[in-house]
Design a protein around this motif. Sequence first.
Motif, PDB file in Angstrom:
ATOM      1  N   ARG A  56       6.266  -8.553  -7.442  1.00 45.40           N
ATOM      2  CA  ARG A  56       7.571  -9.430  -7.760  1.00 45.40           C
ATOM      3  C   ARG A  56       8.805  -8.834  -7.156  1.00 45.40           C
ATOM      4  N   ARG A  58      12.884  -9.734  -6.097  1.00 49.12           N
ATOM      5  CA  ARG A  58      14.145 -10.491  -6.457  1.00 49.12           C
ATOM      6  C   ARG A  58      14.096 -11.849  -5.725  1.00 49.12           C
ATOM      7  N   LEU A  72       5.251   2.177  -7.498  1.00 50.08           N
ATOM      8  CA  LEU A  72       5.425   1.047  -8.077  1.00 50.08           C
ATOM      9  C   LEU A  72       5.303   1.308  -9.509  1.00 50.08           C
ATOM     10  N   GLY A 126      13.590  -1.124  -3.823  1.00 54.93           N
ATOM     11  CA  GLY A 126      14.001  -2.436  -4.530  1.00 54.93           C
ATOM     12  C   GLY A 126      14.045  -2.340  -5.637  1.00 54.93           C
ATOM     13  N   ILE A 127      14.452  -2.928  -6.634  1.00 57.00           N
ATOM     14  CA  ILE A 127      14.705  -2.878  -8.204  1.00 57.00           C
ATOM     15  C   ILE A 127      14.838  -4.377  -8.645  1.00 57.00           C
ATOM     16  N   LEU A 128      13.889  -4.649  -9.528  1.00 51.09           N
ATOM     17  CA  LEU A 128      14.059  -5.927 -10.247  1.00 51.09           C
ATOM     18  C   LEU A 128      14.072  -5.810 -11.677  1.00 51.09           C
ATOM     19  N   GLY A 146      10.342  -0.337  -7.046  1.00 52.96           N
ATOM     20  CA  GLY A 146       9.127  -0.252  -6.066  1.00 52.96           C
ATOM     21  C   GLY A 146       9.709   0.542  -4.743  1.00 52.96           C
TER      22      GLY A 146
HETATM   23  C1  BTN Z   1      13.277  -6.392  -4.643  1.00 57.52           C
HETATM   24  O1  BTN Z   1      13.786  -5.731  -3.639  1.00 57.52           O
HETATM   25  O2  BTN Z   1      13.224  -7.508  -4.267  1.00 57.52           O
HETATM   26  C2  BTN Z   1      12.973  -5.832  -5.872  1.00 57.52           C
HETATM   27  C3  BTN Z   1      11.655  -5.189  -5.711  1.00 57.52           C
HETATM   28  C4  BTN Z   1      10.893  -4.673  -6.992  1.00 57.52           C
HETATM   29  C5  BTN Z   1       9.435  -4.293  -6.879  1.00 57.52           C
HETATM   30  C6  BTN Z   1       8.915  -3.427  -7.960  1.00 57.52           C
HETATM   31  S1  BTN Z   1       7.415  -2.900  -7.691  1.00 57.52           S
HETATM   32  C7  BTN Z   1       7.134  -2.415  -9.428  1.00 57.52           C
HETATM   33  C8  BTN Z   1       7.869  -3.634 -10.233  1.00 57.52           C
HETATM   34  N1  BTN Z   1       6.611  -4.662 -10.162  1.00 57.52           N
HETATM   35  C9  BTN Z   1       6.940  -5.734  -9.894  1.00 57.52           C
HETATM   36  O3  BTN Z   1       6.439  -6.675  -9.482  1.00 57.52           O
HETATM   37  N2  BTN Z   1       8.062  -5.787  -9.077  1.00 57.52           N
HETATM   38  C10 BTN Z   1       8.731  -4.430  -9.172  1.00 57.52           C
END
Ligand code: BTN
Length: 259
Positions: A56, A58, A72, A126-128, A146
């Motif tokens: 997932r 953002r 991940l 990317g960071i969520l 990720g």
């Molecule tokens: C973004 O840039 O939209 C954020 C992406 C975040 C991805 C990482 S991968 C590990 C963790 N598990 C997920 O389902 N999402 C985050």
Amino acid sequence: MFSKDDILRDLATKKIGRKIYVFETIDSTNLCAKTLARAGADDGTVVVADYQTSGRGRLGRSWDATPGSSILFSTVLRPHLREAHAGLLTFFAAVSVARAVEEQTRLPVECKWPNDLLLNGKKFCGILLENSFNGSTLDHSVAGIGLNVEHNAFPGELRHRATSISNESGRKEDRLQLFRRILDQMDQLYPEIASESFERIVDEWRSRCGMFGHAVKVLQNEKKVEGSAVGLSPEGGLILKTAEGTTTVYAGEVTVVPE
Ligand code: BTN
């Protein structure tokens, strides 16, 4: 995929990753970490996977990565923070990853508001952040991260905006070593967030962000805000000077407008 023993060998952290769950395949490390957190998982618990079937991103997007190409993982964090400070945990995650990638590659890492890391102007990480509150204080946060390490299959238009670490460094990167370095950096910065002292982290994030003083466009669903990026609010929002005055945005997709 690296094993739990491989990760723990030589890992000198005090808190981050002391409890770690390793999966070959999982739906999403964030989903798993949130379930663990709700069941009372310790501060610093980490969930890492080689492949996600429902990764997932953002703004409701997916995050796709082929097996063996990425790092991940998600970390359960339980600092006692006021609601206004919880969003700053993104900067903690970003600065930790930036330091680790620089240590490994010697390439300068740039931060892009709100949650991205760039190498040579292209996104590789990317960071969520998913926060859960108890009244007006943070109960727990799940920081999902990720990184494209060897990942090179970027579809269509993404090819111009995304990259991987090995693409930029020009050599195969040791994923396990990099993962350990990231956990180490998070562990070293952790006491600052635990004591709600975000100044140094936010200052470093700001110094790595190239958009201040530039004209930017922020897309928020149907809405578009244009202005000059002038700073960060105490909660981590982006302050813009627009034709109508000063405004703060808290989410959206930012692009720097070429001058
Ligand atoms: C973004 O840039 O939209 C954020 C992406 C975040 C991805 C990482 S991968 C590990 C963790 N598990 C997920 O389902 N999402 C985050």
